[in-house]
Design a protein around this motif. Structure first.
Motif, PDB file in Angstrom:
ATOM      1  N   ARG A  90     -14.925 -22.343 -91.802  1.00  0.00           N
ATOM      2  CA  ARG A  90     -14.123 -21.287 -91.173  1.00  0.00           C
ATOM      3  C   ARG A  90     -12.858 -21.033 -91.994  1.00  0.00           C
ATOM      4  O   ARG A  90     -12.489 -19.888 -92.251  1.00  0.00           O
ATOM      5  CB  ARG A  90     -13.741 -21.667 -89.750  1.00  0.00           C
ATOM      6  CG  ARG A  90     -12.788 -20.635 -89.135  1.00  0.00           C
ATOM      7  CD  ARG A  90     -12.329 -20.930 -87.726  1.00  0.00           C
ATOM      8  NE  ARG A  90     -13.430 -21.009 -86.803  1.00  0.00           N
ATOM      9  CZ  ARG A  90     -13.780 -22.110 -86.161  1.00  0.00           C
ATOM     10  NH1 ARG A  90     -13.088 -23.205 -86.351  1.00  0.00           N
ATOM     11  NH2 ARG A  90     -14.791 -22.118 -85.349  1.00  0.00           N
ATOM     12  N   GLN A 144       2.316 -11.535 -82.233  1.00  0.00           N
ATOM     13  CA  GLN A 144       1.687 -11.706 -80.929  1.00  0.00           C
ATOM     14  C   GLN A 144       2.075 -10.564 -79.998  1.00  0.00           C
ATOM     15  O   GLN A 144       1.245 -10.063 -79.239  1.00  0.00           O
ATOM     16  CB  GLN A 144       2.148 -13.053 -80.375  1.00  0.00           C
ATOM     17  CG  GLN A 144       1.538 -13.448 -79.072  1.00  0.00           C
ATOM     18  CD  GLN A 144       2.005 -14.832 -78.671  1.00  0.00           C
ATOM     19  OE1 GLN A 144       2.158 -15.730 -79.485  1.00  0.00           O
ATOM     20  NE2 GLN A 144       2.243 -15.015 -77.396  1.00  0.00           N
ATOM     21  N   ARG A 148      -1.092  -8.499 -78.396  1.00  0.00           N
ATOM     22  CA  ARG A 148      -1.536  -9.004 -77.094  1.00  0.00           C
ATOM     23  C   ARG A 148      -1.967  -7.865 -76.165  1.00  0.00           C
ATOM     24  O   ARG A 148      -1.759  -6.693 -76.464  1.00  0.00           O
ATOM     25  CB  ARG A 148      -0.459  -9.869 -76.445  1.00  0.00           C
ATOM     26  CG  ARG A 148       0.885  -9.188 -76.292  1.00  0.00           C
ATOM     27  CD  ARG A 148       1.880 -10.184 -75.809  1.00  0.00           C
ATOM     28  NE  ARG A 148       1.634 -10.423 -74.400  1.00  0.00           N
ATOM     29  CZ  ARG A 148       2.544 -10.211 -73.441  1.00  0.00           C
ATOM     30  NH1 ARG A 148       3.732  -9.814 -73.754  1.00  0.00           N
ATOM     31  NH2 ARG A 148       2.258 -10.410 -72.183  1.00  0.00           N
ATOM     32  N   ASN A 149      -2.585  -8.267 -75.038  1.00  0.00           N
ATOM     33  CA  ASN A 149      -3.184  -7.259 -74.163  1.00  0.00           C
ATOM     34  C   ASN A 149      -2.188  -6.224 -73.656  1.00  0.00           C
ATOM     35  O   ASN A 149      -2.519  -5.059 -73.516  1.00  0.00           O
ATOM     36  CB  ASN A 149      -3.880  -7.928 -72.984  1.00  0.00           C
ATOM     37  CG  ASN A 149      -5.162  -8.604 -73.399  1.00  0.00           C
ATOM     38  OD1 ASN A 149      -5.464  -8.671 -74.599  1.00  0.00           O
ATOM     39  ND2 ASN A 149      -5.917  -9.098 -72.459  1.00  0.00           N
ATOM     40  N   GLU A 150      -0.956  -6.686 -73.360  1.00  0.00           N
ATOM     41  CA  GLU A 150       0.068  -5.723 -72.937  1.00  0.00           C
ATOM     42  C   GLU A 150       0.964  -5.369 -74.117  1.00  0.00           C
ATOM     43  O   GLU A 150       2.088  -4.921 -73.937  1.00  0.00           O
ATOM     44  CB  GLU A 150       0.915  -6.300 -71.789  1.00  0.00           C
ATOM     45  CG  GLU A 150       0.223  -6.250 -70.447  1.00  0.00           C
ATOM     46  CD  GLU A 150      -0.681  -7.447 -70.227  1.00  0.00           C
ATOM     47  OE1 GLU A 150      -0.352  -8.511 -70.775  1.00  0.00           O
ATOM     48  OE2 GLU A 150      -1.709  -7.320 -69.567  1.00  0.00           O
ATOM     49  N   GLN A 168      -9.315  -7.264 -76.326  1.00  0.00           N
ATOM     50  CA  GLN A 168      -8.873  -8.649 -76.491  1.00  0.00           C
ATOM     51  C   GLN A 168      -8.818  -8.988 -77.980  1.00  0.00           C
ATOM     52  O   GLN A 168      -9.841  -9.237 -78.611  1.00  0.00           O
ATOM     53  CB  GLN A 168      -9.835  -9.593 -75.760  1.00  0.00           C
ATOM     54  CG  GLN A 168      -9.406 -11.047 -75.804  1.00  0.00           C
ATOM     55  CD  GLN A 168      -8.149 -11.285 -74.978  1.00  0.00           C
ATOM     56  OE1 GLN A 168      -8.064 -10.884 -73.820  1.00  0.00           O
ATOM     57  NE2 GLN A 168      -7.156 -11.934 -75.562  1.00  0.00           N
ATOM     58  N   MET A 170      -5.920 -11.017 -79.226  1.00  0.00           N
ATOM     59  CA  MET A 170      -5.329 -12.353 -79.254  1.00  0.00           C
ATOM     60  C   MET A 170      -6.424 -13.410 -79.083  1.00  0.00           C
ATOM     61  O   MET A 170      -7.395 -13.192 -78.370  1.00  0.00           O
ATOM     62  CB  MET A 170      -4.332 -12.497 -78.092  1.00  0.00           C
ATOM     63  CG  MET A 170      -2.924 -12.051 -78.412  1.00  0.00           C
ATOM     64  SD  MET A 170      -2.199 -12.995 -79.747  1.00  0.00           S
ATOM     65  CE  MET A 170      -1.742 -14.493 -78.876  1.00  0.00           C
ATOM     66  N   TYR A 171      -6.208 -14.550 -79.682  1.00  0.00           N
ATOM     67  CA  TYR A 171      -7.100 -15.705 -79.545  1.00  0.00           C
ATOM     68  C   TYR A 171      -8.489 -15.463 -80.105  1.00  0.00           C
ATOM     69  O   TYR A 171      -9.454 -16.048 -79.654  1.00  0.00           O
ATOM     70  CB  TYR A 171      -7.212 -16.169 -78.080  1.00  0.00           C
ATOM     71  CG  TYR A 171      -5.889 -16.349 -77.416  1.00  0.00           C
ATOM     72  CD1 TYR A 171      -4.939 -17.181 -77.975  1.00  0.00           C
ATOM     73  CD2 TYR A 171      -5.585 -15.683 -76.231  1.00  0.00           C
ATOM     74  CE1 TYR A 171      -3.699 -17.346 -77.375  1.00  0.00           C
ATOM     75  CE2 TYR A 171      -4.344 -15.840 -75.628  1.00  0.00           C
ATOM     76  CZ  TYR A 171      -3.417 -16.677 -76.211  1.00  0.00           C
ATOM     77  OH  TYR A 171      -2.205 -16.829 -75.627  1.00  0.00           O
ATOM     78  N   ARG A 249      -2.726 -21.611 -84.901  1.00  0.00           N
ATOM     79  CA  ARG A 249      -2.270 -22.294 -83.690  1.00  0.00           C
ATOM     80  C   ARG A 249      -1.748 -21.278 -82.665  1.00  0.00           C
ATOM     81  O   ARG A 249      -2.090 -21.325 -81.493  1.00  0.00           O
ATOM     82  CB  ARG A 249      -1.165 -23.285 -84.080  1.00  0.00           C
ATOM     83  CG  ARG A 249      -0.558 -24.107 -82.978  1.00  0.00           C
ATOM     84  CD  ARG A 249      -1.487 -25.260 -82.619  1.00  0.00           C
ATOM     85  NE  ARG A 249      -1.113 -25.845 -81.346  1.00  0.00           N
ATOM     86  CZ  ARG A 249      -1.328 -25.253 -80.184  1.00  0.00           C
ATOM     87  NH1 ARG A 249      -1.903 -24.074 -80.135  1.00  0.00           N
ATOM     88  NH2 ARG A 249      -0.975 -25.821 -79.070  1.00  0.00           N
ATOM     89  N   VAL A 250      -0.927 -20.327 -83.139  1.00  0.00           N
ATOM     90  CA  VAL A 250      -0.285 -19.391 -82.217  1.00  0.00           C
ATOM     91  C   VAL A 250      -1.203 -18.213 -81.879  1.00  0.00           C
ATOM     92  O   VAL A 250      -1.394 -17.884 -80.717  1.00  0.00           O
ATOM     93  CB  VAL A 250       1.040 -18.868 -82.812  1.00  0.00           C
ATOM     94  CG1 VAL A 250       1.645 -17.794 -81.921  1.00  0.00           C
ATOM     95  CG2 VAL A 250       2.024 -20.010 -82.987  1.00  0.00           C
ATOM     96  N   GLY A 253      -4.934 -19.313 -80.544  1.00  0.00           N
ATOM     97  CA  GLY A 253      -4.981 -19.926 -79.219  1.00  0.00           C
ATOM     98  C   GLY A 253      -5.398 -21.378 -79.213  1.00  0.00           C
ATOM     99  O   GLY A 253      -5.664 -21.938 -78.170  1.00  0.00           O
ATOM    100  N   GLY A 254      -5.471 -22.004 -80.376  1.00  0.00           N
ATOM    101  CA  GLY A 254      -5.806 -23.430 -80.420  1.00  0.00           C
ATOM    102  C   GLY A 254      -7.237 -23.726 -80.040  1.00  0.00           C
ATOM    103  O   GLY A 254      -7.623 -24.869 -79.867  1.00  0.00           O
ATOM    104  N   LYS A 255      -8.061 -22.686 -79.876  1.00  0.00           N
ATOM    105  CA  LYS A 255      -9.438 -22.912 -79.437  1.00  0.00           C
ATOM    106  C   LYS A 255     -10.323 -23.233 -80.626  1.00  0.00           C
ATOM    107  O   LYS A 255     -11.192 -24.090 -80.542  1.00  0.00           O
ATOM    108  CB  LYS A 255      -9.935 -21.650 -78.723  1.00  0.00           C
ATOM    109  CG  LYS A 255     -10.950 -21.944 -77.655  1.00  0.00           C
ATOM    110  CD  LYS A 255     -11.307 -20.691 -76.872  1.00  0.00           C
ATOM    111  CE  LYS A 255     -12.153 -19.755 -77.695  1.00  0.00           C
ATOM    112  NZ  LYS A 255     -12.821 -18.738 -76.863  1.00  0.00           N
ATOM    113  N   ASN A 256     -10.122 -22.520 -81.724  1.00  0.00           N
ATOM    114  CA  ASN A 256     -10.884 -22.774 -82.937  1.00  0.00           C
ATOM    115  C   ASN A 256      -9.937 -23.235 -84.032  1.00  0.00           C
ATOM    116  O   ASN A 256      -9.001 -22.546 -84.369  1.00  0.00           O
ATOM    117  CB  ASN A 256     -11.605 -21.503 -83.385  1.00  0.00           C
ATOM    118  CG  ASN A 256     -12.619 -21.065 -82.361  1.00  0.00           C
ATOM    119  OD1 ASN A 256     -13.416 -21.880 -81.878  1.00  0.00           O
ATOM    120  ND2 ASN A 256     -12.582 -19.809 -81.995  1.00  0.00           N
ATOM    121  N   MET A 257     -10.218 -24.429 -84.564  1.00  0.00           N
ATOM    122  CA  MET A 257      -9.283 -25.004 -85.519  1.00  0.00           C
ATOM    123  C   MET A 257      -9.529 -24.508 -86.933  1.00  0.00           C
ATOM    124  O   MET A 257     -10.632 -24.108 -87.286  1.00  0.00           O
ATOM    125  CB  MET A 257      -9.424 -26.523 -85.520  1.00  0.00           C
ATOM    126  CG  MET A 257      -8.782 -27.180 -84.322  1.00  0.00           C
ATOM    127  SD  MET A 257      -8.651 -28.952 -84.561  1.00  0.00           S
ATOM    128  CE  MET A 257     -10.212 -29.476 -83.944  1.00  0.00           C
TER     129      MET A 257
END
Lengths: 308, 343
Positions: A90, A144, A148-150, A168, A170-171, A249-250, A253-257
Motif C-alpha cells: 500500500r 481535513q 470532510r463531509n461538511e 465520503q 475522509m478516511y 494517520r489524520v 483515519g488510522g484504519k489502514n496503515m
C-alpha cells in the motif's frame, strides 16, 4: 634534506592540519548519521522486552525474520507476513501514485513559472514555498476541513446541486493521496523549475521552425532536457511519501496503515521494538535503492549529453 | 471549547506568575486533555508549589519515556493493567497513600484492587468504561450491545468509529463471541479475527477525534470511552450511550509517584490533595469521568450526577470487568491479530 623532501613534508603537514581542523565536523557527522543507525541496527538483532524495549545482550533474529515471514496466527504454519507485505505494498502504491500526481500537476506549474519574465518568476517561486511556513500537521488538519463531509468541497458541490449526498472522501485512500499530493507538490515544482529555468527556449523555437507540433516539442525537446528535474522531483516526493506518518494517520483515519504507522505501532502498543527497528531499516534500504536508481539514471542522462 | 481555552490560558498565566516565588515544584506526567487546570491552580495556591503538566497519549509511551530516564517527572497516571508493570519494573515509590489523611474518602470498591492491593502505591484518578455511543437520529434500535460495531445495522454501516485500542477492541470481540479475556483458544480467536475483519469493512475510522466528530455527524456510532461520549452528548442531544451487554472493559487510571522523583514530598501532598472530595470533583468536572472518591458527587456539576454515561445501571454492572494483563505470549498473539486487521 633534498628539496623535494622538504616539499613533501610540507604537504604532509598541510594534510595533517586539514584533517585535524575538520575532525570536529567529521566526528559530529559520523555520530549524528551513524550513531542512530547503529542503535537501530543493534535493537533489530536483540530479543524484544516483555513490555516494550529490548533485552540487552540477548540476541535474536526474530525481528528480521518477522519482517517478511511469520508463523500463521492460527495454524502456526510459516508463511509470508501477509499484514506487513500488504502494508508495504500500500505504501509503495500510494507513493508512486502521489509521485505521478505531483508530476502531472507540478510540470505545467513549473513550466508556467519558467516562462514568466525574470522578475515575476521570483514571486511565483516565493508563492510555492509559502506552505512550508506552516507546520505539516496544521496543513493536514486544514486539508481535513476541505474534504470532510461538511467541508468546503462537499458543501459547495451540494449547494450547486452537483451531488445530493456528501461524498465520503475522509478516511479513504483518496484522502491520503489528496493530502500527500498537496503536501509534497512544492518538492516536485522546485526541482522541475530549476531545470526548466536552464532550458534554452531557442531550441523550442527552432523545433517549431522545423514544423514540430506542440506535442512533439514537449516529447522531443522539453521532456528530455528537463529529465534531471523530473527525476530529482520524483525522488524528493517518493521518499517522504513512503515513510509518511501524519497524513495517513489524520486523513486515513488510522484504519489502514502505511509503513510509518506500522513502525510507530511496533514501538508503541505493539511492544515489539526489534521488529520496528528491522522494518525501519528495510524502509531505509528501499529508499537507498530508489536513490541508487536515481543516481544511475542521472548519470546516464549526463552521458547521453556528452555523447551527442 | 472557549471556556476550556480560557481556563488553560488562566492556568498558563498563573504558572508564569507563580514561577517567581514558588516554594517548590511538581512535575506531573498525565494523559492529554485529562487534568483540570482549576485543580492545578488550587493546588498551587494552597501549597505555593509550581506545577508543570506534561501530556502523553498511551501507557506504552509513558512507560518508555520514564524507563529511558532523565525525564524529571514526579507523578505519573498509569492505567490499571499497567500499574503492575510499573511496580514490577521498580519505577514507582511505595508512597503508602493508604496511610494518608484523606485516604478515608476513597470508595472501598477502589481500595482492594487487583493491580495495587490496599493501595500502597497509587490513588484513584478517574475511572470509566468503553461503551457504545450512537446518534439516535440515525439508528433507533437497541444500542446496549457490541453488535453496533461488530455486526453493524445497515443504518450505521460506514459511519462507525472504533477506538484504536488493541485491548478494548479485542476484549469486546472476545466477550461478544463467548470467550474469556486472555484466552489462547485458537478456534475462538480465529472466530474473533474473522468477525473483526468482516466488521472493519463497515467502519469509517479508528481515530481519537470523537468529541468533535460524533456531535458533528461525521460519525453516527462509536465504540469509545464514556466520558468522551458524554462530552459529545452535551454538544448534540441526539447522542445516546449504550452498555454492551456481552461484556465491556472498565478502566481506571491511578496517580503514582516515581521512585526517582525530585519532589516526592510535593507529590505526596498532591496525592492527599486529590483524595479530598471537593478536589476530586474538579477532576471529574473537567474530563467527565467518575473519580472513586466518596462524597465527591455533591461538589460535582449537576450534569455529571445524573449522566447515563457515568452511572452504570445495576443490570449492566456485571457485564463490565477490568482488563487484566495477560502473559507476554498471549499479548503477542493479540498484537498479531490487531496488526493483521489494521493492515
Amino acid at each position: 634534506m633534498q628539496p623535494h623532501e622538504v616539499e613533501q613534508a610540507a604537504i604532509r603537514r598541510g594534510t595533517m592540519r586539514r584533517w585535524l581542523l575538520s575532525a570536529p565536523a567529521l566526528v559530529i557527522i559520523f555520530l549524528a548519521s551513524f550513531g542512530p543507525l547503529f542503535v537501530m541496527l543493534a535493537f533489530s538483532v536483540l530479543e524484544k522486552g516483555d513490555y516494550g524495549g529490548v533485552k540487552p545482550w540477548t540476541f535474536s533474529f526474530d525481528g528480521w525474520a518477522n519482517v517478511f515471514f511469520q508463523h500463521d496466527i492460527f495454524t502456526g504454519e510459516l508463511g509470508f507476513a501477509d499484514a506487513h507485505l500488504s502494508i508495504f505494498w500500500r505504501s509503495v502504491r500510494l507513493s508512486i501514485i502521489t509521485t505521478a500526481l505531483t508530476l502531472v500537476l507540478g510540470f505545467p506549474t513549473a513550466y508556467f513559472i519558467a516562462t514568466r519574465p525574470r522578475k515575476t518568476r521570483e514571486i511565483w517561486v516565493f508563492l510555492v514555498t509559502i506552505p512550508f511556513w506552516t507546520n505539516l500537521l496544521i496543513r493536514t488538519f486544514a486539508m481535513q476541513e476541505v474534504i470532510r463531509n461538511e467541508g468546503v468541497i462537499n458543501t459547495v458541490a451540494m449547494r450547486l446541486g452537483m451531488i445530493s449526498e456528501p461524498i465520503q472522501i475522509m478516511y479513504t485512500d483518496w484522502a491520503v493521496l489528496f493530502g500527500m499530493t498537496y503536501v509534497y507538490l512544492p518538492l516536485m515544482v522546485l526541482p522541475l523549475y530549476a531545470s526548466m529555468e536552464k532550458l534554452d527556449f531557442r531550441l523550442v523555437e527552432a523545433a517549431y521552425d522545423l514544423y514540430a507540433n506542440r506535442f512533439k516539442v514537449l516529447r522531443r525537446i522539453i521532456l528530455p532536457l528537463t529529465k534531471p528535474g523530473i527525476i530529482a522531483g520524483s525522488i524528493l516526493v517518493f521518499i517522504p511519501s513512503l515513510g509518511a506518518y501524519v497524513t495517513p494517520r489524520v486523513l486515513g483515519g488510522g484504519k489502514n496503515m502505511m509503513l510509518g504507522n506500522l513502525i510507530g505501532l511496533q514501538f508503541g502498543k505493539g511492544n515489539n521494538w526489534p521488529l520496528g527497528a528491522a522494518i525501519s531499516i528495510t524502509l531505509m534500504v528501499v529508499v537507498m535503492v530508489a536513490l541508487l536508481v536515481y543516481v544511475r539514471a542521472t548519470a546516464r542522462a549526463g552521458g547521453d549529453d556528452r555523447g551527442r | 471549547m472557549n471556556s476550556l481555552k480560557t481556563a488553560l490560558a488562566a492556568a498558563g498565566a498563573l504558572l508564569v506568575a507563580s514561577a517567581a516565588h514558588a516554594e517548590g515544584e511538581l512535575n506531573i506526567f498525565n494523559w492529554g486533555d485529562y487534568t483540570n487546570p482549576e485543580l492545578i491552580k488550587k493546588f498551587e495556591a494552597a501549597y505555593d508549589v509550581k506545577v508543570t503538566v506534561t501530556d502523553y497519549d498511551s501507557n506504552s509511551t509513558a512507560l518508555a519515556k520514564v524507563r529511558a530516564g532523565g525525564h524529571g517527572f514526579d507523578i505519573v497516571v498509569p492505567s490499571a493493567n499497567y500499574v503492575p508493570i510499573w511496580i514490577k519494573e521498580g519505577l514507582l515509590l511505595e508512597a503508602r497513600p493508604d496511610q494518608m489523611e484523606n485516604f478515608k474518602n476513597v470508595d472501598e470498591r477502589w481500595v482492594g484492587v487487583a493491580w495495587d492491593p490496599g493501595r500502597h502505591y497509587t490513588v484513584p484518578w478517574q475511572w470509566g468504561l468503553t461503551g457504545i455511543g450512537v446518534n439516535t437520529s440515525v439508528y433507533k434500535g437497541d444500542i446496549n450491545t457490541s453488535a453496533i460495531f461488530l455486526d453493524p445495522p445497515e443504518e450505521l454501516a460506514g459511519k462507525i468509529n472504533v477506538a484504536p485500542e488493541r485491548n478494548d477492541v479485542m476484549y469486546a470481540a472476545i466477550k461478544y463471541l463467548g470467550g474469556e479475556w486472555c484466552t489462547d483458544d485458537k478456534v475462538l480467536l480465529k472466530k474473533v479475527y474473522d468477525k473483526l475483519v468482516a466488521a472493519k469493512t463497515k467502519w469509517l475510522a479508528m481515530d481519537y477525534s470523537v468529541t468533535e466528530k460524533l456531535p458533528s455527524g461525521d460519525y453516527s456510532a462509536v465504540y469509545y470511552w464514556n466520558g468522551a461520549i458524554m462530552r459529545s452528548r452535551l454538544k448534540n442531544p441526539d447522542i445516546a450511550f449504550g452498555y454492551p451487554k456481552e461484556g465491556f472493559p472498565f478502566f481506571m487510571d491511578s496517580v503514582a509517584i516515581l521512585k526517582d522523583a525530585k519532589n516526592p514530598e510535593n507529590a505526596k501532598l498532591f496525592m492527599n490533595f486529590i483524595m479530598d472530595p471537593e478536589n476530586a470533583a474538579l477532576i471529574s468536572d473537567f474530563a467527565k469521568y467518575s473519580n472513586g472518591i466518596k462524597g465527591s458527587g455533591e461538589f460535582m456539576d449537576e450534569a455529571l450526577k445524573t449522566a447515563p454515561e457515568l452511572n452504570v445501571p445495576a443490570e449492566f454492572e456485571a457485564a463490565g470487568a477490568f482488563i487484566e494483563p495477560c502473559s507476554p505470549e498471549v499479548m503477542e498473539l493479540y498484537t498479531r491479530i490487531w496488526t493483521d486487521i489494521s493492515k
